[in-house]
Motif scaffolding. Structure first.
Motif: not given
Ligand SMILES: *[C@@H]1O[C@H](CO)[C@@H](O)[C@H](O)[C@H]1NC(C)=O
Ligand SMILES: *[C@@H]1O[C@H](CO)[C@@H](O)[C@H](O)[C@H]1NC(C)=O
Ligand SMILES: *[C@@H]1O[C@H](CO)[C@@H](O)[C@H](O)[C@H]1NC(C)=O
Ligand SMILES: *[C@@H]1O[C@H](CO)[C@@H](O)[C@H](O)[C@H]1NC(C)=O
Length: 385
Positions: A376-382
Motif C-alpha cells: 500500500g505504500g503507507t509505508p509498506l512496499c514488499y
C-alpha cells in the motif's frame, strides 16, 4: 472486521461496483499431498499471493520499486556477502536512539533495536529493512525457508559457517537434557531435545559478535514484562546458538506451514495457531516458537532474540506466511486480533486497526490499518518470491 461489517461491505460493493477498484483474487487450486509436502504448493501459493498483490499497489509503491524478499539460497553469493556487510554496518552504528539512562548497556544501535521486541513483527521487520537500506542493502530482507532444512539447520547454507552464511552453529555442548518448555504455564509442556550446538558461534560472520544486553530469564507462569527492568546493564558476551532440526521437523515442514495457510480463515485462528496462543490452541509450541527453536540459544529468549542476525530471516519467513495468507483473500483479511496487553494480562481492550503502533525512536508511529496492505505504500512496499 466482524462478520456483520464484512457482510455490509459486501452489500455495498455489490450495489456500487465502482467501489471495488481491485480485481478479483485468483482461485486457490487444490493440491496433492505430494505437492504440499515438497514445497511446490507453498511456492504456488506465494505466486498467487504475488499476483493478487498486483491489484493492491498504492501511493509510492509500484511494481518498479517494490522490495522483493527472497529466500537466502536465491541470493547469489555476492549478494549474501553484501547483506552480511549491511547487517554488520548496522551493528557498527552507535546507538543514538535509546537513552543510555534508560538502557545503560545499549551502546550500539543494534543493542537498542534488539531490546524493542514486543511489537508487531511486520512493522519491526519493515523498520529493520529500512535500516538495511541506509547500510547499502536496497533489496528486501531475505527469509529462511525452514522446510528446506528438515535434515537440520546446521547443514543449511544459512548456517554453514562460510562467509556467505549467517555464521555457524554454536560449539557443541554435550550431555544436555531435553528442555521442557511451558513458558506461560497454561499449556502442556513441550519437550524439545537439545540441538547440535549450544555454545558460542564457532566460525563465519558474527562469530566475533558482542551481545551486550540481557539475558532475562522468563519463568513459567509469569508472562514476560513488556518493559523489562532487568537485562539493561551491559553484559558483554558471545552469541550462543543451538541449531535444532527437531522443531523444524515437528512444526515447520512444508506440509505444516502450507496446511496452516490453507486451513484457517480468520485472523484469530491463523495468528492464534501460529503463535501458540492459549486462547486458541492447547499446543504451546507452534510455527512461531519453532522458528525460534530451530536456531536455539539466544534466539529462544523472548526478549533478546533479535540479537541473533538469523532472527530477521526466520521472522521474514513468519511474515511470508502471513503475507501469503492475507493476499489469498485480501478483502476479508484486513483485521487484527489481540488485546493491548500480551495474552490479555491484565485485561485490556481489543486491538483494532484504528490503533497506533509506536516503536519510536526506531521508526515513527503508524496506524495499524496502514500496515494492512504490504504494497500500500503507507509505508509498506514488499512482495515475497
Ligand atoms: C510519495 O508520494 C507523495 C505524493 O503522493 C510525495 O509527496 C512523496 O514525496 C513521495 N515519497 C517518497 C518517499 O517517494
Ligand atoms: C557425558 O556423559 C557420558 C556418559 O553419560 C560421560 O561418559 C561423559 O564423560 C560425559 N561428557 C561430558 C563432557 O560431561
Ligand atoms: C508437520 O509435518 C510433518 C510432516 O511433514 C508431520 O509429521 C507432523 O506431524 C506435522 N506437525 C504438525 C503439528 O502437524
Ligand atoms: C474482544 O474481542 C473478542 C473476540 O475476539 C470479543 O469476544 C470481545 O467481546 C471483544 N471485547 C470488546 C471489549 O470489544
Amino acid at each position: 472486521m466482524g462478520a456483520l461489517s464484512t457482510y455490509l461491505l459486501s452489500l455495498l460493493t455489490a450495489a456500487f461496483p465502482f467501489m471495488q477498484r481491485d480485481g478479483p483474487n485468483l482461485p486457490i487450486p487444490s493440491f496433492t499431498q505430494e505437492e504440499i509436502d515438497s514445497g511446490a504448493a507453498l511456492r504456488r501459493l506465494n505466486g498467487i499471493a504475488a499476483a493478487n498483490a498486483l491489484n493492491r499497489y498504492g501511493n509510492n509503491c509500484t511494481a518498479a520499486n517494490v522490495k522483493v524478499r527472497r529466500e537466502w539460497r536465491a541470493l547469489s553469493k555476492d549478494e549474501r556477502r553484501q547483506y552480511i556487510k549491511a547487517v554488520k554496518c548496522i551493528m557498527d552504528k552507535p546507538n543514538t536512539i535509546v537513552s543510555q539512562l534508560e538502557v545503560p548497556g545499549a551502546k550500539m544501535l543494534y543493542d537498542a533495536i534488539a531490546c524493542l521486541f514486543l511489537v508487531f513483527h511486520r512493522y519491526y521487520l519493515h523498520a529493520f529493512e529500512r535500516e538495511l537500506g541506509s547500510c547499502g542493502w536496497e533489496q528486501g530482507v531475505p527469509y529462511w525457508e525452514w522446510g528446506l532444512d528438515t535434515n537440520g539447520p546446521h547443514l543449511s547454507p544459512v548456517f554453514d559457517g562460510s562467509d556467505t552464511s549467517l555464521g555457524s552453529d554454536g560449539a557443541f555442548i554435550p550431555n544436555r537434557t531435553a528442555a521442557r518448555l511451558d513458558l506461560l504455564g497454561f499449556q502442556e509442556p513441550t519437550i524439545i531435545p537439545p540441538g547440535t550446538g549450544g555454545g558460542c558461534l564457532m566460525k563465519g560472520p558474527f562469530s566475533d559478535m558482542v551481545v551486550r544486553l540481557g539475558p532475562v530469564e522468563v519463568l513459567p507462569s509469569q508472562p514476560f514484562p513488556s518493559a523489562p527492568k532487568e537485562g539493561r546493564e551491559e553484559n558483554p558476551r558471545c552469541l550462543q546458538r543451538d541449531l535444532n532440526g527437531d522443531p523444524v521437523r515437528r512444526w515447520n515442514t512444508h506440509r505444516n506451514v502450507t496446511e496452516l495457510i490453507l486451513k484457517y480463515n480468520t485472523i484469530r485462528e491463523f495468528q492464534g495457531t501460529m503463535e501458540g496462543d492459549p486462547r486458541v490452541t492447547r499446543e504451546a509450541f507452534n510455527t512461531h516458537q519453532a522458528a525460534h527453536g530451530a536456531i536455539g540459544g539466544l534466539a529462544m529468549n523472548p526478549l533478546f532474540s533479535p540479537y541473533d542476525p538469523a532472527f530477521w530471516l526466520t521472522h521474514g519467513m513468519v511474515e511470508r506466511l502471513y503475507w501469503i495468507w492475507q493476499l489469498l483473500d485480501f478483502d476479508n483479511r484486513q483485521d487484527v486480533w489481540g488485546t493491548r496487553t500480551f495474552l490479555n494480562i491484565p485485561p485490556s481492550p481489543n486491538i483494532t486497526v484504528e490503533d497506533t503502533i509506536d516503536i519510536q525512536p526506531l521508526i515513527g508511529p503508524v496506524k495499524i490499518k496502514d500496515l494492512m496492505n504490504p504494497v500500500g505504500g503507507t509505508p509498506l512496499c514488499y512482495v515475497y518470491s
